[in-house]
Each structure stands twice: as C-alpha cells, then as structure tokens.
Enzyme design. Sequence first.
Site, PDB file in Angstrom:
ATOM      1  CB  SER A  57      -4.362  -5.865   6.935  1.00  0.00           C
ATOM      2  OG  SER A  57      -5.325  -6.170   5.949  1.00  0.00           O
ATOM      3  CE1 TYR A  58      -1.583  -9.473  -0.124  1.00  0.00           C
ATOM      4  CE2 TYR A  58       0.604  -8.713   0.498  1.00  0.00           C
ATOM      5  CZ  TYR A  58      -0.215  -9.445  -0.343  1.00  0.00           C
ATOM      6  OH  TYR A  58       0.335 -10.165  -1.391  1.00  0.00           O
ATOM      7  CE1 TYR A  96      -3.288  -2.821   0.332  1.00  0.00           C
ATOM      8  CE2 TYR A  96      -2.763  -2.969   2.661  1.00  0.00           C
ATOM      9  CZ  TYR A  96      -3.417  -3.452   1.553  1.00  0.00           C
ATOM     10  OH  TYR A  96      -4.216  -4.567   1.670  1.00  0.00           O
ATOM     11  CD1 TRP A 136      -7.762  -4.642   0.381  1.00  0.00           C
ATOM     12  CD2 TRP A 136      -7.961  -6.712  -0.448  1.00  0.00           C
ATOM     13  NE1 TRP A 136      -6.510  -5.232   0.400  1.00  0.00           N
ATOM     14  CE2 TRP A 136      -6.601  -6.484  -0.094  1.00  0.00           C
ATOM     15  CE3 TRP A 136      -8.321  -7.944  -0.981  1.00  0.00           C
ATOM     16  CZ2 TRP A 136      -5.620  -7.468  -0.272  1.00  0.00           C
ATOM     17  CZ3 TRP A 136      -7.344  -8.924  -1.142  1.00  0.00           C
ATOM     18  CH2 TRP A 136      -6.016  -8.674  -0.792  1.00  0.00           C
ATOM     19  CG  ASP A 161      -9.791  -8.087  11.789  1.00  0.00           C
ATOM     20  OD1 ASP A 161      -9.837  -7.230  10.893  1.00  0.00           O
ATOM     21  OD2 ASP A 161      -9.007  -9.065  11.748  1.00  0.00           O
ATOM     22  CG  HIS A 214      -9.352  -4.804   8.771  1.00  0.00           C
ATOM     23  ND1 HIS A 214      -8.581  -5.859   9.199  1.00  0.00           N
ATOM     24  CD2 HIS A 214      -8.702  -4.302   7.690  1.00  0.00           C
ATOM     25  CE1 HIS A 214      -7.533  -6.006   8.420  1.00  0.00           C
ATOM     26  NE2 HIS A 214      -7.569  -5.072   7.494  1.00  0.00           N
TER      27      HIS A 214
END
Length: 572
Positions: A112-113, A38, A160, A251, A286
């Site tokens: 997250s990722y 990101y 997303w 989440d 989240h």
Amino acid sequence: MVHRDVAVPMRDGTVLSADVWRPAGGEDCPVLLQRLPYDRTDPSVAVAQAGLDPLRAVDAGYAVVIQDCRGRFGSEGRFEPFSNEARDGADTVAWCAALPFSSGAVGMYGQSYFGATQLLAATERPPALRAIAPALTGSEYFEGWTYRGGVLELGFVLFWTLFSLAGAEIERLPNGTQASLREALDRRLADPWSTFAALPVDRLDDLAPVVPFVAEWLSHADRDEFWRAIAPNERYGAIATPALHIGGWFDPFLSGTLENFARLRREAGDARARDNQRLVIGPWSHACLGDTIGDRYFGPTASQAATDWTALHLSWFDRHLRGVGPADAGPVVRFFLMGADRWVDAGAWPPEGTRVERWFLHGRGAANSRHGDGVLSRDACDLDEPVDSFTYDPADPVPTAGGATFLPGIFVAAQAGPRDQRHVEDRRDVLVYTSEPLAGDLDVVGAVRVTLAASSSSQETDFSAKLVDVHPDGRALLVCDGIRAVVAPDPGQALEVDLGATAIRFLAGHRIRLEVSSSNFPRFARHPNTTVPRLQASPAEMVPALQHVHHDAEHPSFLSLPVWPSAAAGGA
C-alpha cells in the site's frame, strides 16, 4: 537485537525516527527498509500487514529498519502525502547503507503506501538500493488511487483519511486543540456512511487542520501537474531497481501494480532492472489476504500464509542483495486462476496466447421487455435492435456490492471481493445481459473492457459496468468492475469502460453476465447529471437522467474478454 527510536537525519535537517533490528553477530549484513505512515511500533501494521517477519529476516542474516515517514508518529516534520517520500526515501537508503554493520546493499519492502515509498525512492536512483518489493500499491496517485475513469474514489479517499491518517495528526497538535478535533473524528468514524452520503461531497472541513490534503486532492479533479509531480509512472526511466510486484485481483490498486510491472519491464533505467521485474497476483483484496474473499472460498493454497510472503521476500532479496540462490530466477509471472483455484506460472502478463473475444449485448428494448432479459453472446448485433434504457437517479444510486473496495467493516475486508449481485440486479436502473450456459471452461486472463454505444438525456453523466460469474445455483458473483465519466454521450461515439484485469475460469455450466448502470455508491462519487462539478453539487442540483444503451449493427455494444486457451493453463 533491536534499537528503538534511532534518529535518521534528512538532507534538510529533519530527523525521522526508526527501529533497527539486526543480528547479534559482528558480520556485515544487507539491510531491509520499510517506510510507513501508520506507526512503526504497531506490529499489526509494521509486521503483519507488511508481508515480511523481521525476526525471520534477522535469523536469515538481514538487518531490518522500520521507519515512520516524515510528520508521522516519532518523526519530525509535516506529513504531506507522497510529496517527500522520494527524497526522504533516498536519504534513508543512504543512511542504511552507511550503518557500521551494513554490507552496503539495501532492499525495500511493504504494501500500500509502503509500496509508494519504495517506488518514489527508486525514482531518485539511490546507488545502494538493490531491489524493492512493492505490494498492493499504485503507479500514481490520481488515476487508480484517488480517481478512476474521471470519478472520485469516494469511499477509499474518505475512509482512508479518517481511519488511517487523521488520528495521528490530531495527536501531534497542542493538547488544547485536540479535544474538538478528536470528537469530530470519533463522530465520523462511528458513522462513516453519513460522511459518504453528504452533499456536496464532504471535504472534511471540520478536520481541515489535520487533513488539509483532502481538500487539495478534491480541488485537482484532473491529472494536472500537481499529480504528475508525484507520479512514479512519469519517471520509470529513472528507476534502475529490480522489483517484485505483488497484487490482488480485488485490490483497488491492481491496475497500478500491473502498470508498474509491465512498463518497468520496458522502460526501467538499465537492462538489469528491466530483466528483473517479477509479478505475483493472488485472489486478495486490499486488507484480506486469506483463502476466503467475499462470498468465495478459493482453497487452501490461496492465502498469504500458504504463499509464505516472508519466504518469497527473502528469496528475492537473497538473489539481489547477496547474489545467492538458484540460477533460475523463477517464473516472471505467477498468478492465481480463480475458478480453477490454483496458481499458474507464465512468462509474461498477459500470458502468451491470449486473444480478445467480443461478446455482444442484445436486448428487446425497455418498452416491451421484462427487466434484466438482455442477452450476451458472440453473435454480432442485428441491424435494427431497439435501444435499452434506464433512469439513473443520483438520489438513489446503485449500492456498492463487493469488488475492489476500501469501505468500513472488519477494517475494509467485509465489503470487498466477489459478492453476490442478485439484489443489485433486481433494481430498475441496472441493465443485465447474460450468456447461455457455457458448454466448456473459458479462461479469461487479462484486461477486461466494455464498449458502450451509450447516450443520455444529460449533457454529462457516468456509465458503470460489472463482469459477473453466474453459478448454476443462481449466485451472481462479481469478477471486476469499472466506471467512466462521460461528457455529451453520443450513440455514434463508442465509450470504453475499463473494468480492470482478472484471471478467472468460467466453468462449464456457468454463465457470463454483464451489468450496466451509472453508479456504484459509495465506492464512487455520484454524478449529479448536470454541468455543476460533481464534487460541488448540492442535493438540489442532483437530477435524474434517462440513459440509453444502443446495440445495433451501426452502434454495437460489446464486452471484450481476454481469452486464454485452457491448454496453456499449466501451473502449480
């Protein structure tokens, strides 16, 4: 000092780009690595959302490396979600360990990722990787990420992709091809709800040159080899790394966080790793780690800031990268008990002493009862209780109202958390079962499940359920929820719907409520109630179905609550 745009070569010759933050002195120092898709140069992502302040880490004597994943922003190559993160992560860990100022010890962090990049790298067992801190992340990328209970996580997958992934992919294309794709993306982001509502389910074909992986995800609607090949939970035995797992009760990846913790405690590749798994869970969604989530204020100790994630991380890495800190590693589990609104320490998850209580569904039957007058109690079902019925029409699905969502609004926080369900419960396609007011507090801590003796006029359909905390003033706040795809539902066959895990004190005077329906849209893709694959169904192939919930002695339906004795609920 900070070194920008540092080249990091991978084993196949691809060069990834990183920023390196390090102390000005000449002493060797451990390295903390964050790998993200990101944009490493965006502090709102690489710093605020990552959970660790690089400046504080540098002041504490760490170097920090923040790297764009393959094919993203400053890094070469093609972005294929998850596919290259194991090898690229291991290569980057080795590169960090070999830096001239490195002590040779490397840790990884992020949510997250970023958590996926840690777990996947750990499956390669790089020798220098001494600890990780995966937060708000999954254990695999089929169940609990792209699908849940056999149903596509529609809102998450599409939003997303549109909000977080597509834009940067467009910027990598030649200038002459960007304009039409940018226009298509801007149009979709201006009205993502139309994208959710499209039938057949939108594969984002107008953005196919930049997000080809969406069509691939939708073409693999079963947990086949495509998903197993990139699943950390298929390779826990290869992981020999202590891990600090951080999750949130609202989440969407909570189930994966809990699985990572529990199974690595049993299956990690060596005893040190098994003994050094830790778990922290707060009342967070989240994208909202504050003290107010949905319609609930959880008090001044609930927020990420009050927890001080940077201090939490540095303490963890001090222990495992430097071998310093208190001999006592601290609690194995620390979780926020909602309702009591305080943190609790425990030696295991779920805490010792938890027992499962069955709360049975009772009702008078759809033909002769007012809507929503079902009863939830510990009393077993009677022999001849009539069935409850409702019509599920996929053209008019039950709207999503809170929960573990990833939908537009204040990024994704506006739609998440414990939101009031009364407007949902007024619908004719939602069955409602409510207990009497509780005589005393009831702590529910662990996995929540519903067993439905359900049948349908359709050969294939879905059943959904929600656990709700009903306050004395009438507010009906969502606690947790789930959904399950069903083939040929038969009242003789019990259908279990996993509602996820929670930790909540139902206070005296509150009531426990269970909602049962067949949709939760746009969080989940609608079932057409036909044998046409749901992701291919057109509006004409969506038909109503008559759904039945049985609750008699031969076919009981019940809610399974993990009850924790209140006397055990010590903590901070």
